[in-house]
Design a protein around this motif. Structure first.
Motif, PDB file in Angstrom:
ATOM      1  N   PHE A 160       0.850  -1.183   0.000  1.00 38.79           N
ATOM      2  CA  PHE A 160       0.000   0.000   0.000  1.00 38.79           C
ATOM      3  C   PHE A 160       0.890   1.238   0.000  1.00 38.79           C
ATOM      4  CE2 PHE A 160      -2.753  -3.114   2.185  1.00 38.79           C
ATOM      5  CZ  PHE A 160      -3.873  -3.029   1.369  1.00 38.79           C
ATOM      6  N   PRO A 161       0.377   2.352  -0.514  1.00 40.93           N
ATOM      7  CA  PRO A 161       1.164   3.589  -0.448  1.00 40.93           C
ATOM      8  C   PRO A 161       1.313   4.059   1.001  1.00 40.93           C
ATOM      9  CG  PRO A 161      -1.018   3.998  -1.373  1.00 40.93           C
ATOM     10  CD  PRO A 161      -0.907   2.524  -1.171  1.00 40.93           C
ATOM     11  N   ASP A 162       2.283   4.938   1.229  1.00 43.15           N
ATOM     12  CA  ASP A 162       2.449   5.534   2.561  1.00 43.15           C
ATOM     13  C   ASP A 162       1.158   6.217   2.973  1.00 43.15           C
ATOM     14  OD1 ASP A 162       5.033   4.718   3.017  1.00 43.15           O
ATOM     15  OD2 ASP A 162       5.929   6.492   2.108  1.00 43.15           O
ATOM     16  N   PRO A 163       0.806   6.233   4.211  1.00 44.07           N
ATOM     17  CA  PRO A 163       1.603   5.815   5.357  1.00 44.07           C
ATOM     18  C   PRO A 163       1.436   4.346   5.716  1.00 44.07           C
ATOM     19  CG  PRO A 163      -0.399   6.815   6.163  1.00 44.07           C
ATOM     20  CD  PRO A 163      -0.461   6.864   4.649  1.00 44.07           C
ATOM     21  N   ILE A 164       0.601   3.610   4.985  1.00 46.52           N
ATOM     22  CA  ILE A 164       0.344   2.219   5.353  1.00 46.52           C
ATOM     23  C   ILE A 164       1.558   1.348   5.074  1.00 46.52           C
ATOM     24  CG2 ILE A 164      -1.120   0.206   4.951  1.00 46.52           C
ATOM     25  CD1 ILE A 164      -3.376   2.188   4.231  1.00 46.52           C
ATOM     26  N   GLY A 165       2.103   1.435   3.878  1.00 48.76           N
ATOM     27  CA  GLY A 165       3.257   0.614   3.534  1.00 48.76           C
ATOM     28  C   GLY A 165       2.871  -0.823   3.254  1.00 48.76           C
ATOM     29  N   ASP A 166       3.897  -1.674   3.128  1.00 45.60           N
ATOM     30  CA  ASP A 166       3.588  -3.059   2.787  1.00 45.60           C
ATOM     31  C   ASP A 166       3.621  -3.956   4.012  1.00 45.60           C
ATOM     32  OD1 ASP A 166       6.589  -4.590   1.460  1.00 45.60           O
ATOM     33  OD2 ASP A 166       6.407  -3.041   2.952  1.00 45.60           O
ATOM     34  N   GLY A 167       2.960  -5.097   3.863  1.00 43.35           N
ATOM     35  CA  GLY A 167       2.884  -6.018   4.980  1.00 43.35           C
ATOM     36  C   GLY A 167       2.581  -7.432   4.533  1.00 43.35           C
ATOM     37  N   LEU A 168       2.715  -8.328   5.476  1.00 43.65           N
ATOM     38  CA  LEU A 168       2.399  -9.738   5.277  1.00 43.65           C
ATOM     39  C   LEU A 168       1.314 -10.135   6.260  1.00 43.65           C
ATOM     40  CD1 LEU A 168       5.982 -11.255   5.020  1.00 43.65           C
ATOM     41  CD2 LEU A 168       4.309 -11.107   3.179  1.00 43.65           C
ATOM     42  N   SER A 169       0.337 -10.880   5.784  1.00 44.25           N
ATOM     43  CA  SER A 169      -0.734 -11.392   6.630  1.00 44.25           C
ATOM     44  C   SER A 169      -0.715 -12.914   6.612  1.00 44.25           C
ATOM     45  CB  SER A 169      -2.103 -10.922   6.127  1.00 44.25           C
ATOM     46  OG  SER A 169      -2.193  -9.526   6.186  1.00 44.25           O
ATOM     47  N   PHE A 170      -0.890 -13.484   7.770  1.00 43.37           N
ATOM     48  CA  PHE A 170      -0.954 -14.934   7.940  1.00 43.37           C
ATOM     49  C   PHE A 170      -2.322 -15.268   8.537  1.00 43.37           C
ATOM     50  CE2 PHE A 170       3.394 -13.593   8.246  1.00 43.37           C
ATOM     51  CZ  PHE A 170       4.142 -14.585   7.635  1.00 43.37           C
ATOM     52  N   LEU A 171      -3.107 -16.088   7.830  1.00 46.09           N
ATOM     53  CA  LEU A 171      -4.409 -16.501   8.356  1.00 46.09           C
ATOM     54  C   LEU A 171      -4.387 -17.993   8.635  1.00 46.09           C
ATOM     55  CD1 LEU A 171      -6.925 -14.472   6.156  1.00 46.09           C
ATOM     56  CD2 LEU A 171      -6.064 -13.954   8.458  1.00 46.09           C
ATOM     57  N   TYR A 172      -4.822 -18.347   9.840  1.00 51.45           N
ATOM     58  CA  TYR A 172      -4.810 -19.729  10.316  1.00 51.45           C
ATOM     59  C   TYR A 172      -6.224 -20.237  10.520  1.00 51.45           C
ATOM     60  CZ  TYR A 172       0.093 -18.822  11.321  1.00 51.45           C
ATOM     61  OH  TYR A 172       1.424 -18.504  11.212  1.00 51.45           O
ATOM     62  N   ASP A 173      -6.378 -21.536  10.372  1.00 52.40           N
ATOM     63  CA  ASP A 173      -7.650 -22.192  10.659  1.00 52.40           C
ATOM     64  C   ASP A 173      -7.914 -22.081  12.155  1.00 52.40           C
ATOM     65  OD1 ASP A 173      -9.881 -23.791  10.869  1.00 52.40           O
ATOM     66  OD2 ASP A 173      -8.889 -25.621  10.174  1.00 52.40           O
ATOM     67  N   GLY A 174      -9.015 -21.430  12.505  1.00 54.63           N
ATOM     68  CA  GLY A 174      -9.412 -21.304  13.902  1.00 54.63           C
ATOM     69  C   GLY A 174     -10.500 -22.293  14.283  1.00 54.63           C
ATOM     70  N   GLY A 175     -10.829 -23.202  13.358  1.00 51.50           N
ATOM     71  CA  GLY A 175     -11.840 -24.207  13.649  1.00 51.50           C
ATOM     72  C   GLY A 175     -13.239 -23.609  13.710  1.00 51.50           C
TER      73      GLY A 175
END
Length: 161
Positions: free
Chosen positions: A86-101
């Motif tokens: 994303f453009p500033d001020p957000i910037g870039d990131g990584l998201s990890f989604l796990y099975d929560g059942g």
């Protein structure tokens, strides 16, 4: 870890930093996902949040489940890893989604009052309205990963094959 030399320390300061987020995909008996409404932004989110320094994403997802919902859910399979730039001020990131059942019948959700105002289950036909286009893609991809018993990887919302 061994102590870094001043030269190494300066080098590491020049490297880019990324935000890491981790969350849980918790479902009801009909396949809808549990979503929370934050008080600090519009829309809805999956339970989860920022990975703290030195914390593994899986541990962050579990911690966030305890903090946000009052539930100690051991994260299952990694369903999605997504890079978003994303453009500033957000910037870039990584998201990890796990099975929560699945949320067990009679489980008591206790919302984190400092950040959240409500929770509910949201079906796939409501993802865009609640999660926004970007978030809806992530949630749908995580459910695909669950259905296909694999981890999906997205780059700016597009699956990497």
């Amino acid at each position: 870890m061994e102590e870094l030399s001043p030269v190494s320390r300066e080098y590491f300061r020049t490297l880019p930093r990324r935000r890491l987020a981790a969350g849980l995909v918790i479902r009801d008996g009909h396949g809808a996902v549990l979503a929370v409404k934050p008080n600090y932004k519009d829309g809805w989110l999956l339970p989860g949040g920022t990975v703290d320094p030195g914390e593994a994403p899986r541990n962050a997802a579990r911690r966030e489940g305890r903090e946000e919902l009052g539930l100690d859910i051991e994260p299952g399979a990694l369903l999605l890893i997504a890079h978003s730039a994303f453009p500033d001020p957000i910037g870039d990131g990584l998201s990890f989604l796990y099975d929560g059942g699945s949320l067990p019948d009679g489980a008591r959700v206790t919302l984190q009052q400092e950040e959240l105002t409500e929770w509910k289950f949201i079906g796939p036909d409501e993802f865009d309205d609640h999660f926004g286009a970007h978030g809806a893609v992530h949630v749908a991809a995580a459910l695909t990963g669950l259905a296909e018993a694999r981890t999906l990887e997205l780059e700016d919302g597009i699956e990497i094959v």
